[in-house]
Design an enzyme around this catalytic site. Structure first.
Site, PDB file in Angstrom:
ATOM      1  N   ILE B 158       4.698   4.580   1.259  1.00  0.00           N
ATOM      2  CA  ILE B 158       5.816   5.452   0.890  1.00  0.00           C
ATOM      3  C   ILE B 158       6.916   4.488   0.471  1.00  0.00           C
ATOM      4  O   ILE B 158       7.488   3.775   1.293  1.00  0.00           O
ATOM      5  CB  ILE B 158       6.260   6.344   2.064  1.00  0.00           C
ATOM      6  CG1 ILE B 158       5.154   7.346   2.379  1.00  0.00           C
ATOM      7  CG2 ILE B 158       7.551   7.081   1.677  1.00  0.00           C
ATOM      8  CD1 ILE B 158       5.465   8.270   3.536  1.00  0.00           C
ATOM      9  N   PRO B 159       7.153   4.410  -0.851  1.00  0.00           N
ATOM     10  CA  PRO B 159       7.865   3.238  -1.400  1.00  0.00           C
ATOM     11  C   PRO B 159       9.380   3.285  -1.202  1.00  0.00           C
ATOM     12  O   PRO B 159      10.135   3.440  -2.157  1.00  0.00           O
ATOM     13  CB  PRO B 159       7.502   3.279  -2.876  1.00  0.00           C
ATOM     14  CG  PRO B 159       7.282   4.739  -3.163  1.00  0.00           C
ATOM     15  CD  PRO B 159       6.736   5.345  -1.894  1.00  0.00           C
ATOM     16  N   CYS B 160       9.828   3.096   0.030  1.00  0.00           N
ATOM     17  CA  CYS B 160      11.268   3.077   0.280  1.00  0.00           C
ATOM     18  C   CYS B 160      11.922   1.886  -0.409  1.00  0.00           C
ATOM     19  O   CYS B 160      13.130   1.881  -0.610  1.00  0.00           O
ATOM     20  CB  CYS B 160      11.544   3.077   1.784  1.00  0.00           C
ATOM     21  SG  CYS B 160      10.711   1.769   2.669  1.00  0.00           S
ATOM     22  N   HIS B 161      11.114   0.889  -0.791  1.00  0.00           N
ATOM     23  CA  HIS B 161      11.692  -0.250  -1.520  1.00  0.00           C
ATOM     24  C   HIS B 161      12.167   0.154  -2.914  1.00  0.00           C
ATOM     25  O   HIS B 161      12.888  -0.581  -3.552  1.00  0.00           O
ATOM     26  CB  HIS B 161      10.672  -1.393  -1.608  1.00  0.00           C
ATOM     27  CG  HIS B 161       9.380  -1.005  -2.255  1.00  0.00           C
ATOM     28  ND1 HIS B 161       8.331  -0.442  -1.556  1.00  0.00           N
ATOM     29  CD2 HIS B 161       8.977  -1.063  -3.550  1.00  0.00           C
ATOM     30  CE1 HIS B 161       7.326  -0.206  -2.392  1.00  0.00           C
ATOM     31  NE2 HIS B 161       7.701  -0.567  -3.596  1.00  0.00           N
TER      32      HIS B 161
END
Lengths: 171, 254
Positions: B158-161
């Site tokens: 889950i690409p919080c970056h």
């Protein structure tokens, strides 16, 4: 829901050995025992999620789980014959638990095999009464049979296990 | 007579095999398995159960991951063989294909909404925290979005970056600090330095003169514009005043 999950986790940890032991005594081998025990808890989990809170609170867990385990074995038996011969003490003894001090693994497997060879009604009665040391009343409740029937099935089952009056076996 | 009964009784003292209770709990989704996987990001510890992947982290050791999982998720956790099926999904996710299922139970509805929205941000692109807030119809909850992303139990997948600050700061990153965030974005094809320069200069959007559409600078729809047609815009108001409308793909004014 959180409450039920906590309760289920406690139930699994508390009753896992007994349920596994029922599975072993009823199926006669360790592989089926684990499957039976796992199915028993899965069914218990599904049932719990449909029960109202008061039913869960008043649940007598041990007889309830035993009844589910017996039903799981009965349903499996309809599908396939129990495998009684192939795992007769041939598995490596990976975990020398407390039982290995009192009864050798091979002897346990042998006894479980002989139990598994009994007709189901005798086997269930003997396992619950003498392996799990339930009272006749509890066995009757778990098997949903009259107490008199249970007593006579236990008696008959023990006779067969001892190898007495083979000629009069009708089942 | 008694020998048989004693033997039968002993049969009742059989012990279930090691790990049996944990396997039951895993079956019903009340406990998780974990393994370490070799990925483009290095070794990543991943926990999963029947509902999907429940946690991921780059940890120095299994015990560090177990401690973190216990603190963040709280369910029983047991090591398991690294399933090939999951390894394939991990590779898919990290290369931009979405095949993974997630178990977000235990998170608040708001946190789940933030993470699901973040999951929609394509590889190679970034969005501001405020975009996530607006998209989930909580436009004032920008800080809460930041907190929810900081507590993302499944970073990398889950690409919080891909959620960054609008002022050009790359923003904090639970998955290994700002440098790790920069490194992952760069690996995904984001020109981080250029993006930071634009942001520092107050540029928020890229407009295209010919289409009269404005986008976030990393929007893949914006990448096709010819250099000579690009105009840099500072805010929504001036963009609209100059006759631009927001892009329907990256929704800069959702």
């Amino acid at each position: 829901m959180e409450g039920v999950e906590r309760m289920f986790e406690r139930m699994v940890r508390e009753h896992q050995h007994r349920v596994y032991a029922v599975g072993f005594a009823l199926t006669g081998n360790r592989h089926d025992a684990e499957e039976v025990a796992q199915d028993t808890f899965l069914r218990a989990y599904r049932a719990l999620s449909t029960y109202p809170a008061e039913r869960i609170r008043d649940l007598k867990q041990s007889p309830w789980l035993h009844r589910i385990a017996v039903n799981v074995v009965r349903n499996r038996a309809r599908g396939a014959k129990p495998r009684t011969a192939e795992l007769n003490g041939s598995e490596p003894d990976d975990a020398p638990g407390p039982e290995s001090r009192t009864l050798l693994r091979a002897e346990m497997d042998d006894l479980a095999c002989r139990l598994a060879a009994l007709p189901p009604r005798y086997r269930e009665a003997v396992v619950l009464r003498h392996v799990h040391e339930m009272s006749y009343g509890e066995v009757a409740e778990a098997l949903e049979q009259p107490v008199g029937t249970v007593k006579s099935n236990v008696h008959r089952g023990l006779q067969l296990l001892r190898g007495e009056d083979h000629d009069r076996v009708v089942d | 007579m008694t020998a048989l009964l004693t033997d039968l009784k002993r049969l009742g003292s059989m012990k279930a095999p090691d790990g049996f209770a944990e396997r039951v709990l895993v079956e019903v989704g009340m406990a998780d398995s974990y393994a370490v996987f070799e990925t483009v990001l290095g070794e990543v510890y991943v926990a999963w159960n029947r509902f999907g992947v429940s946690a991921a982290a780059r940890c120095a050791s299994a015990s560090e991951f177990e401690t973190m999982f216990k603190r963040e998720v709280g369910r029983p956790l047991t090591p398991a063989p690294a399933a090939a099926e999951l390894a394939a999904k991990i590779e898919d996710e990290l290369s931009g294909k979405r095949t993974m299922r997630f178990d977000l139970r235990g998170l608040t509805e708001f946190e789940q909404a933030v993470l699901r929205k973040t999951y929609e941000i394509p590889r190679g692109e970034v969005r501001p925290y405020g975009w996530v807030a607006k998209e989930i119809r909580r436009p004032a909850a920008v800080r809460a979005v930041g907190t929810a992303l900081a507590n993302n139990p499944i970073p990398y997948f889950i690409p919080c970056h891909r959620v960054v600050r609008t002022d050009g700061h790359i923003g904090n990153y639970g998955g290994g600090g700002p440098e790790a965030k920069k490194a992952i974005l760069t690996m995904e094809g984001v020109r981080v330095n250029r993006l930071q320069e634009l942001a520092r200069g107050g540029v928020r959007y890229q407009g295209v003169k010919t289409t009269k559409i404005y986008c976030y600078p990393t929007c893949h729809a914006a990448q096709r514009a010819l250099e000579k047609n690009v105009v840099w815009l500072h805010d929504e108001k001036s963009a609209r005043a100059a006759g631009f409308r927001p892009c329907k793909v990256c929704r800069p004014a959702a």
